[in-house]
Design a protein around this motif. Sequence first.
Motif, mmCIF file in Angstrom:
data_model
loop_
_atom_site.group_PDB
_atom_site.id
_atom_site.type_symbol
_atom_site.label_atom_id
_atom_site.label_comp_id
_atom_site.label_asym_id
_atom_site.label_seq_id
_atom_site.Cartn_x
_atom_site.Cartn_y
_atom_site.Cartn_z
ATOM 1 N N VAL A 4 0.834 -1.205 0.000
ATOM 2 C CA VAL A 4 0.000 0.000 0.000
ATOM 3 C C VAL A 4 0.873 1.263 0.000
ATOM 4 O O VAL A 4 0.604 2.220 -0.721
ATOM 5 C CB VAL A 4 -0.977 -0.005 1.213
ATOM 6 N N ILE A 5 1.946 1.256 0.767
ATOM 7 C CA ILE A 5 2.864 2.400 0.818
ATOM 8 C C ILE A 5 3.514 2.613 -0.548
ATOM 9 O O ILE A 5 3.616 3.744 -1.035
ATOM 10 C CB ILE A 5 3.913 2.210 1.938
ATOM 11 N N LYS A 6 3.920 1.519 -1.197
ATOM 12 C CA LYS A 6 4.529 1.636 -2.526
ATOM 13 C C LYS A 6 3.530 2.191 -3.539
ATOM 14 O O LYS A 6 3.877 3.034 -4.367
ATOM 15 C CB LYS A 6 5.053 0.276 -2.988
ATOM 16 N N ILE A 7 2.299 1.743 -3.463
ATOM 17 C CA ILE A 7 1.245 2.250 -4.355
ATOM 18 C C ILE A 7 1.031 3.745 -4.115
ATOM 19 O O ILE A 7 0.919 4.526 -5.059
ATOM 20 C CB ILE A 7 -0.083 1.472 -4.148
ATOM 21 N N LEU A 8 0.980 4.140 -2.848
ATOM 22 C CA LEU A 8 0.805 5.567 -2.526
ATOM 23 C C LEU A 8 1.979 6.404 -3.023
ATOM 24 O O LEU A 8 1.787 7.523 -3.519
ATOM 25 C CB LEU A 8 0.616 5.753 -1.015
ATOM 26 N N ILE A 9 3.185 5.886 -2.920
ATOM 27 C CA ILE A 9 4.362 6.615 -3.404
ATOM 28 C C ILE A 9 4.295 6.771 -4.925
ATOM 29 O O ILE A 9 4.510 7.858 -5.458
ATOM 30 C CB ILE A 9 5.668 5.909 -2.957
ATOM 31 N N VAL A 10 3.980 5.690 -5.627
ATOM 32 C CA VAL A 10 3.868 5.747 -7.089
ATOM 33 C C VAL A 10 2.760 6.740 -7.486
ATOM 34 O O VAL A 10 2.943 7.576 -8.373
ATOM 35 C CB VAL A 10 3.609 4.338 -7.678
ATOM 36 N N PHE A 11 1.623 6.625 -6.818
ATOM 37 C CA PHE A 11 0.510 7.537 -7.099
ATOM 38 C C PHE A 11 0.923 8.994 -6.851
ATOM 39 O O PHE A 11 0.625 9.879 -7.656
ATOM 40 C CB PHE A 11 -0.707 7.161 -6.233
ATOM 41 N N SER A 12 1.628 9.252 -5.756
ATOM 42 C CA SER A 12 2.084 10.609 -5.418
ATOM 43 C C SER A 12 3.043 11.149 -6.476
ATOM 44 O O SER A 12 2.966 12.311 -6.875
ATOM 45 C CB SER A 12 2.767 10.631 -4.055
#
Length: 174
Positions: A4-12
Amino acid sequence: STFVIKILIVFSVIVFIGEGTLVLVKTRQLSEEAFYPKEAVEFLKRKNYSGRLFSEYAWGGYLIWIYPEKKVYIDGRMSNFVWRAPEGEADYVFKEYLELKKGQRTIDEVFRKYKVETVLWPARDAEETKIFNFLGWLWGKKDGQKNFLKRLEQAGWTRVYKDHLAVINRKSSN
């Protein structure tokens, strides 16, 4: 949770790049060549016409900067400038400007008062007026806005210059 953190970083990162690109595109649209009447002002400087200059409100500050020897009718510093004007001048110039643009005041009335002899106006005026008239029709407004350039022509002003951004008109007798 790491996923989830990796997804949020990519999204950001994607949002950041997208926003940055939009800011750069918008900045380009407001460049001197794309937004301001640079070529038209060069024409005016070569001609050195007498009298005051009437122009689009959004161009006033640019004209003061690039063409300081010519007095302009209105600029961005004046939108809220209300004062007790000398006799014959408006207490609220921005309101007078808007009324003139909308056709609620006559061109001759305002231009005679301020000794305006040259008009520098956006070439896009006719297209914007068509859009505003269509939107007004959708909302049930019956009185269409006649574009400023057409009213200027009807008042006896002659086009002396036109490019992709600007039109310059002069009173025919000048």
